[in-house]
Each structure stands twice: as structure tokens, then as C-alpha cells.
Design a protein around this motif. Sequence first.
Motif, PDB file in Angstrom:
ATOM      1  N   ASN A 135       9.123  -4.534 -10.683  1.00  0.00           N
ATOM      2  CA  ASN A 135       9.309  -5.406  -9.507  1.00  0.00           C
ATOM      3  C   ASN A 135      10.630  -5.094  -8.808  1.00  0.00           C
ATOM      4  N   THR A 136      10.896  -3.825  -8.658  1.00  0.00           N
ATOM      5  CA  THR A 136      12.165  -3.378  -8.088  1.00  0.00           C
ATOM      6  C   THR A 136      11.920  -2.407  -6.934  1.00  0.00           C
ATOM      7  N   VAL A 137      12.701  -2.576  -5.889  1.00  0.00           N
ATOM      8  CA  VAL A 137      12.682  -1.685  -4.739  1.00  0.00           C
ATOM      9  C   VAL A 137      14.023  -0.965  -4.671  1.00  0.00           C
ATOM     10  N   TYR A 138      13.966   0.304  -4.321  1.00  0.00           N
ATOM     11  CA  TYR A 138      15.168   1.121  -4.259  1.00  0.00           C
ATOM     12  C   TYR A 138      15.406   1.629  -2.841  1.00  0.00           C
ATOM     13  N   LEU A 139      16.668   1.864  -2.536  1.00  0.00           N
ATOM     14  CA  LEU A 139      17.039   2.485  -1.274  1.00  0.00           C
ATOM     15  C   LEU A 139      17.978   3.634  -1.606  1.00  0.00           C
ATOM     16  N   GLN A 140      17.437   4.838  -1.567  1.00  0.00           N
ATOM     17  CA  GLN A 140      18.244   6.031  -1.823  1.00  0.00           C
ATOM     18  C   GLN A 140      18.861   6.477  -0.513  1.00  0.00           C
TER      19      GLN A 140
ATOM     20  N   ASN B 137       0.815  -1.218   0.000  1.00  0.00           N
ATOM     21  CA  ASN B 137       0.000   0.000   0.000  1.00  0.00           C
ATOM     22  C   ASN B 137       0.846   1.265   0.000  1.00  0.00           C
ATOM     23  N   GLU B 138       2.164   1.092  -0.184  1.00  0.00           N
ATOM     24  CA  GLU B 138       3.137   2.185  -0.274  1.00  0.00           C
ATOM     25  C   GLU B 138       3.493   2.803   1.086  1.00  0.00           C
ATOM     26  N   ASN B 139       2.943   2.299   2.177  1.00  0.00           N
ATOM     27  CA  ASN B 139       3.379   2.785   3.480  1.00  0.00           C
ATOM     28  C   ASN B 139       4.851   2.429   3.681  1.00  0.00           C
ATOM     29  N   THR B 140       5.592   3.372   4.231  1.00  0.00           N
ATOM     30  CA  THR B 140       7.022   3.164   4.444  1.00  0.00           C
ATOM     31  C   THR B 140       7.374   3.254   5.928  1.00  0.00           C
ATOM     32  N   TYR B 141       8.449   2.591   6.274  1.00  0.00           N
ATOM     33  CA  TYR B 141       8.889   2.499   7.661  1.00  0.00           C
ATOM     34  C   TYR B 141      10.414   2.601   7.677  1.00  0.00           C
ATOM     35  N   TYR B 142      10.929   3.324   8.677  1.00  0.00           N
ATOM     36  CA  TYR B 142      12.366   3.553   8.749  1.00  0.00           C
ATOM     37  C   TYR B 142      12.896   3.346  10.158  1.00  0.00           C
ATOM     38  N   ALA B 143      14.147   2.898  10.217  1.00  0.00           N
ATOM     39  CA  ALA B 143      14.849   2.892  11.498  1.00  0.00           C
ATOM     40  C   ALA B 143      15.152   4.336  11.884  1.00  0.00           C
ATOM     41  N   ASP B 144      15.128   4.622  13.166  1.00  0.00           N
ATOM     42  CA  ASP B 144      15.384   5.993  13.625  1.00  0.00           C
ATOM     43  C   ASP B 144      16.738   6.508  13.152  1.00  0.00           C
ATOM     44  N   SER B 145      17.694   5.607  13.055  1.00  0.00           N
ATOM     45  CA  SER B 145      19.056   6.013  12.722  1.00  0.00           C
ATOM     46  C   SER B 145      19.208   6.507  11.285  1.00  0.00           C
ATOM     47  N   VAL B 146      18.216   6.223  10.438  1.00  0.00           N
ATOM     48  CA  VAL B 146      18.350   6.607   9.025  1.00  0.00           C
ATOM     49  C   VAL B 146      17.264   7.585   8.571  1.00  0.00           C
ATOM     50  N   LYS B 147      16.320   7.896   9.437  1.00  0.00           N
ATOM     51  CA  LYS B 147      15.240   8.805   9.056  1.00  0.00           C
ATOM     52  C   LYS B 147      15.795  10.139   8.596  1.00  0.00           C
ATOM     53  N   GLY B 148      15.269  10.623   7.487  1.00  0.00           N
ATOM     54  CA  GLY B 148      15.696  11.893   6.936  1.00  0.00           C
ATOM     55  C   GLY B 148      16.875  11.780   5.986  1.00  0.00           C
ATOM     56  N   ARG B 149      17.544  10.626   5.984  1.00  0.00           N
ATOM     57  CA  ARG B 149      18.699  10.441   5.099  1.00  0.00           C
ATOM     58  C   ARG B 149      18.465   9.367   4.047  1.00  0.00           C
ATOM     59  N   ILE B 150      17.580   8.440   4.351  1.00  0.00           N
ATOM     60  CA  ILE B 150      17.367   7.288   3.479  1.00  0.00           C
ATOM     61  C   ILE B 150      15.894   7.214   3.095  1.00  0.00           C
ATOM     62  N   THR B 151      15.649   6.891   1.818  1.00  0.00           N
ATOM     63  CA  THR B 151      14.290   6.784   1.303  1.00  0.00           C
ATOM     64  C   THR B 151      14.129   5.464   0.575  1.00  0.00           C
ATOM     65  N   ILE B 152      13.062   4.751   0.922  1.00  0.00           N
ATOM     66  CA  ILE B 152      12.739   3.508   0.223  1.00  0.00           C
ATOM     67  C   ILE B 152      11.596   3.784  -0.740  1.00  0.00           C
ATOM     68  N   SER B 153      11.681   3.178  -1.915  1.00  0.00           N
ATOM     69  CA  SER B 153      10.625   3.341  -2.913  1.00  0.00           C
ATOM     70  C   SER B 153      10.560   2.076  -3.764  1.00  0.00           C
ATOM     71  N   ARG B 154       9.488   1.974  -4.551  1.00  0.00           N
ATOM     72  CA  ARG B 154       9.380   0.785  -5.395  1.00  0.00           C
ATOM     73  C   ARG B 154       8.779   1.143  -6.743  1.00  0.00           C
ATOM     74  N   ASP B 155       9.169   0.355  -7.736  1.00  0.00           N
ATOM     75  CA  ASP B 155       8.624   0.468  -9.076  1.00  0.00           C
ATOM     76  C   ASP B 155       7.901  -0.845  -9.339  1.00  0.00           C
ATOM     77  N   HIS B 156       6.574  -0.823  -9.264  1.00  0.00           N
ATOM     78  CA  HIS B 156       5.803  -2.056  -9.405  1.00  0.00           C
ATOM     79  C   HIS B 156       5.987  -2.682 -10.780  1.00  0.00           C
ATOM     80  N   ALA B 157       6.081  -1.852 -11.807  1.00  0.00           N
ATOM     81  CA  ALA B 157       6.201  -2.370 -13.169  1.00  0.00           C
ATOM     82  C   ALA B 157       7.496  -3.163 -13.341  1.00  0.00           C
TER      83      ALA B 157
END
Length: 123
Positions: A76-81, A54-74
Motif C-alpha cells: 500500500n505504498t506509492v513511490y516518487l523517484q 489500473n497503473e496508468n500514470t500521469y505527469y506534469a510537463d515540468s517533470v516528465k522524463g525526470r520523475i517516475t511514479i510507481s506503486r507497490d500494492h502489497a
Amino acid sequence: QVQLVESGGGLVQAGGSLRLSCAASGRTFSINAMGWFRQAPGKEREFVAAIKVNENTYYADSVKGRITISRDHAKNTVYLQMNSLKPDDTAVYYCAASNSHFDISRSSAYEYWGQGTQVTVSS
């Protein structure tokens, strides 16, 4: 079965950025959440981030604000910026897939794992 292949790791200076990718194949329709974990030498594997279908995202406190998770459904790939990287971010980063909606910050919730990709941040 689900197969996961990570890419994008490497060596970067502190303050730099990297984008990790995780390509999923196989029974991807069964996946309810994708996550990233990391393990530094001599330390336990720890949760970094996760994203549900459902696109809800969750982060460890240590990386919040620096790391972003996203996905491309078409694709089938998940990214970690990862931005503003620190030497403490040095670890092997693992992509994981879960059939569950629950406890997705715990490694035990994940049935499938990639082989890992090394991220090294120099000071």
C-alpha cells in the motif's frame, strides 16, 4: 478514512536523485488514484504525478522524463523517484489519495492528504 505518511525527503545537490515514499493505511480499498503534489514557498500547490489503480500514470510537463511514479500494492505504498533534480524542484511534497477516477491532476479531486515532506535542491 485513509491515512498517508510520506518519507524520503531531504537535501540534495542539483543533478541528484531522491525517492519519496507514501504509505497508505485505513480504507485503502476505496482509493482509485494516488498523486503527488508540491508547494514551493510563495507559490500555489501544483500537480506533480499520479497513478490510477489500473497503473496508468500521469505527469506534469515540468517533470516528465525526470520523475517516475510507481506503486507497490502489497505494501500500500506509492513511490516518487526523482532524478536530475533542479533547484526549481525545491518544495514540500505532498502525497494524496482520491476515490475518484477523474481530474486527478487537480488537488480538489483528492480527499486525503499526507503531512508533506521537504525536498531541497541546492545549486
